[in-house]
Write a protein that holds these residues in place. Structure first.
Motif, short mmCIF file in Angstrom:
data_model
loop_
_atom_site.label_atom_id
_atom_site.label_comp_id
_atom_site.label_asym_id
_atom_site.label_seq_id
_atom_site.Cartn_x
_atom_site.Cartn_y
_atom_site.Cartn_z
N ALA A 278 0.83 -1.20 0.00
CA ALA A 278 0.00 0.00 0.00
C ALA A 278 0.86 1.25 0.00
CB ALA A 278 -0.93 -0.02 1.22
N ALA A 279 2.01 1.21 0.73
CA ALA A 279 2.88 2.38 0.75
C ALA A 279 3.43 2.69 -0.64
CB ALA A 279 4.02 2.15 1.74
N ALA A 280 3.89 1.64 -1.33
CA ALA A 280 4.38 1.83 -2.69
C ALA A 280 3.27 2.27 -3.62
CB ALA A 280 5.01 0.54 -3.20
N GLU A 281 2.08 1.71 -3.42
CA GLU A 281 0.94 2.08 -4.25
C GLU A 281 0.60 3.55 -4.07
OE1 GLU A 281 -2.19 1.79 -6.97
OE2 GLU A 281 -0.41 0.59 -6.60
N ALA A 282 0.70 4.05 -2.80
CA ALA A 282 0.42 5.45 -2.55
C ALA A 282 1.40 6.35 -3.31
CB ALA A 282 0.50 5.73 -1.04
N VAL A 283 2.67 5.96 -3.34
CA VAL A 283 3.65 6.72 -4.10
C VAL A 283 3.31 6.70 -5.59
CG1 VAL A 283 6.07 6.88 -4.77
CG2 VAL A 283 5.47 6.35 -2.40
#
Length: 828
Positions: A278-283
């Motif tokens: 999710a963190a990478a997806e947010a970026v």
């Protein structure tokens, strides 16, 4: 009518400009036109339009790059799905379709369509990839790398990397380089964490190292984007673009910082599962959104820039309008004062280039064009003078002033081309001076040159109207005679030439010389397709026939001479193969001892057993062999066969009474470096005792190169071979070589023997030779004995060895062998 009206309208300007020098013309033109119109309009407006084109191409790059970034964001999702075993593939078709649409519109102009096609293939391969997660992931990596390269190329091709403004430059740098890298690195961090979590703890080191490297890329890219956005915010004048870009950056910066902290902790604690997708997806989402915002800002800024360039260009064009009207009027006057004279000058130059050196240029102006016209006229006149002189030098002999070989051949060719065969008598006379070389050697070349000049003058005086005299080179001249009534006319002209050139010539210094000439005549039309070179060659052959027949005469080239020349050429060609085919054979004439009435030896005489012409004597081919350099192999062939035959005689006479064999040696053989080795080889191969071999050399051959002859003689005597002087008394008649060379036999020439009994001088000469030979302890062989009276006189004079038709004509090897095998007294 219109042209005349324009002339009248611009007549005052033409008169004004025509009286000015070019410096003044250009000054007026520069003040009125070049400064306000040329510099402002051409330079400034051109620059504005270039900037417009430059910025328009940048907008095209931004338009192309936007869907590429969307595709890159989507590809990170697809790549992550490939890294998770069993995860469903993420389709890319919609994003690729959007790229296809923009490529059809802009790809050709940006020269990236080919690169997009190759990248699209990799995208399709990534979507269709099967196998392990690692295999599918690798396909996605290849597609991502190609896509990132394509984004860079679009930026390069659309001038994004060359943007001159700071605000747009940093936005373009972020859009082209930083956001694509951040998208790739953020997605890769999640992918690496996922793949590392699936491995045992002991096997995670490499994945954690690569994850740490990726985290470094994320942090570095975040810092670069931060600086770029800060610079853009500080330099841009567009508040909306500033607000839009900074707002989107805050969201992107927050999620990027959070991802970097998470990845750092995961690497430090060796817990890759701490990195959440999710963190990478947010970026990814924030980067994609930021790309859209930056693209909008860039497009707005570029549009504003283009409008500014267009407005400035329009204002400058309006300002230059009035100056253009004035400049047009002045240029009209300039045109009518300059262009007509220039055209006349150009026309004259074209005419000169085409070879017309008679053209002159006249101009009505008082400016530099008048100077050019005068200089051109002077140059053309000088060029004509030099050209005429060079043309004469190229076509005439510098010494005599007569036409040269090239001109003579050209004139002959022209006559042959225009004169049908047999309609006109045309003759070529080739003239070769008979005694010119001694003049150069005795008095010097300056006297020889003067003599050639006199000769040329005498030949010119003999020319009829329409005839041509030419110097071919050296002491060769040519006369071309047209319109002859009969071939006899050419002969009469040739005889007049011989008579005229035989008269003494008094040169500078009081030297009186007599030259003389030999003339060969050939006639045009004797053969179909005859060329100028053929005609000169025929005359040359006839001239050499004149020299052979005593010089100072005229010979014509006729059918008989042509046949002789053709026969000689045929003989040369066939002789080259005759030696190889063994057609050169020896015939043997006996040498008789009149005291014992026995055969003392045989002289081997060359014969050619021709396959079609029968048996040919030496007069048919020996001279030809010497001319073409075949006398050495011909002589070697005769020597080899004669020695082999002498060996057979030895076997027929075991008591040692076998005849000796004598072989003639030409001067070319005598001085040839292979002669001695050839003799040695032949004696070794056939096994002949060298004591039974006699070599006959003429006086002329000995005296041609005495040093080489002496060396060869010594080598022969060292082998045991005997030496005889043939045709003694007809050559140099020098007795010094009888002491210098190891000669053992003298052969009295047949011309002296023929006079015995009827010519007291010949008889005295033969007696003197016999007395000389006895004094020097030499043998004597008398050649050409054909009658009993000659034999009686020779016997009375004390000559023991004789040779001639009285005892037998030259016979074949078989006949000689039969004569040796059945010895019988020889008639004496």
């Amino acid at each position: 009518m219109f042209t005349r009206a324009f002339r009248i309208l611009f007549a005052p300007a033409a008169a004004l400009i025509g009286r000015l020098r070019y410096a003044h013309k250009f000054a007026v033109t520069g003040l009125v036109l070049l400064i306000p119109l040329g510099f402002v309009v051409t330079a400034y407006v051109g620059l504005q339009r270039d900037q417009i084109s430059f910025s328009a191409k940048e907008r095209s790059g931004v338009s192309y790059m936007t869907p590429l970034l969307e595709l890159a964001a989507r590809l990170t999702e697809s790549r992550h799905a490939a890294a998770v075993p069993g995860a469903a593939a993420v389709p890319l078709d919609d994003q690729m379709a959007r790229v296809d649409a923009v490529d059809r519109r802009l790809g050709s102009a940006l020269d990236v369509s080919g690169t997009w096609s190759a990248t699209r293939l990799l995208m399709n391969e990534a979507q269709r990839a099967t196998g392990t997660a690692a295999d599918r992931y690798e396909y996605c990596n290849k597609a991502m790398k190609a896509l990132l390269d394509l984004i860079v190329k679009v930026g390069d091709e659309s001038n994004l990397t060359l943007d001159p403004d700071l605000d747009t430059y940093y936005l373009m740098d972020t859009l082209q380089f930083r956001l694509p890298v951040l998208l790739d690195a953020a997605g890769r961090s999640a992918d690496l964490a996922t793949m590392a979590s699936a491995r045992p703890a002991a096997a995670r080191t490499d994945a954690l190292i690569e994850l740490g490297f990726t985290n470094g890329v994320i942090r570095t890219t975040r810092e670069t984007i931060t600086r770029s956005v800060a610079t853009f915010a500080a330099t841009t004048a567009d508040a909306d673009a500033r607000e839009r870009t900074v707002s989107g950056f805050r969201q992107l910066d927050n999620v990027t910082a959070a991802l970097a902290v998470t990845v750092t902790a995961a690497v430090k604690n060796r817990q890759p599962d701490a990195v959440r997708v999710a963190a990478a997806e947010a970026v990814r989402v924030a980067a994609a959104e930021q790309a859209v915002q930056i693209a909008l800002s860039l497009d707005r800024l570029l549009q504003v820039r283009i409008e500014g360039f267009a407005g400035r260009a329009h204002r400058i064009e309006l300002t230059a309008g009035l100056a253009a009207l004035l400049a047009l009027y002045l240029f009209g006057g300039f045109y009518f004062s300059v262009v007509p004279p220039i055209r006349r000058i150009v026309d004259a130059l074209h005419a000169v280039a085409a070879g017309d050196l008679t053209r002159c240029v006249s101009v009505d102006t008082h400016d530099e064009l008048s100077f050019v016209a005068r200089a051109l006229n002077r140059t053309v006149a000088e060029t004509k003078t030099v050209t005429d002189r060079l043309a004469r030098q190229a076509s005439h002999d510098a010494l005599t002033g007569l036409p040269n070989r090239a001109v003579a051949l050209d004139r002959i060719a022209r006559i042959l081309a225009r004169t049908p065969r047999g309609e006109e008598q045309v003759a070529v006379l080739l003239i070769d001076l008979d005694r010119f070389k001694p003049i150069n050697d005795s008095y010097g070349h300056h006297v020889g040159d003067e003599v050639l000049g006199v000769i040329a003058g005498r030949l010119t005086a003999l020319l009829r109207d329409g005839d041509t005299a030419a110097r071919l080179g050296g002491d060769e001249f040519l006369m071309l005679c047209e319109g002859l009534e009969s071939p006899a006319d050419a002969v009469r002209i040739g005889e007049a030439v011989v008579a005229e050139l035989s008269r003494p010539i008094t040169a500078a210094g009081g030297h009186t010389v007599s030259v003389g000439a030999s003339v060969g005549v050939s006639y045009a039309g004797q053969q179909p397709g005859q060329t100028a070179a053929d005609l000169v060659c025929d005359a040359d052959v006839a001239m050499y026939r004149a020299k052979q027949l005593g010089r100072g005469r005229v010979e014509t080239f006729d059918d008989a001479l042509r046949t002789a020349v053709e026969r000689r050429l045929q003989t040369q060609e066939e002789l080259r193969y005759a030696v190889e085919r063994g057609e050169i054979v020896p015939y043997f004439q006996p040498i008789v001892n009149v005291e014992t009435t026995t055969i003392y030896g045989f002289e081997a005489l060359a014969r050619w057993q021709h396959p079609t012409r029968g048996l040919l004597g030496p007069a048919e081919f020996i001279e030809v062999a010497e001319e073409v350099g075949l006398i050495v192999p011909v002589g070697a062939a005769i020597l080899a066969r004669a020695c082999a035959e002498a060996v057979r005689w030895s076997k027929l006479c075991p008591d040692g009474s076998a005849p000796r064999v004598t072989v003639n040696v030409a001067s070319a053989q005598l001085v040839h470096p292979s002669f001695v080795p050839t003799v040695v080889t032949i004696l070794d191969d056939c096994g002949l005792d060298p004591d039974r071999l006699w070599l006959e050399i003429t006086e002329t051959s000995i005296m041609a190169d005495t040093d080489a002859a002496a060396e060869t003689f010594r080598a022969m005597r060292a082998l045991g071979v005997h030496l005889a002087v043939d045709d003694f008394g007809t050559g140099y008649s020098s007795l010094t070589y009888l002491r210098r060379f190891p000669v053992e036999t003298l052969k009295v020439d047949r011309s002296f023997v023929a006079g015995i009994g009827c010519d007291r001088e010949d008889e005295a000469i033969v007696g003197m030779i016999l007395s000389l030979a006895r004094a020097l302890e030499l043998q004597v062989v008398a050649e050409g004995v054909e009658t009993a009276d000659q034999l009686d006189q020779l016997r009375r004079l004390g000559c023991v060895l004789v040779q001639g038709f009285w005892f037998g004509r030259p016979m074949s090897a078989d006949e000689a062998r039969n004569l040796v095998s059945r010895p019988q007294p020889i008639r004496t």
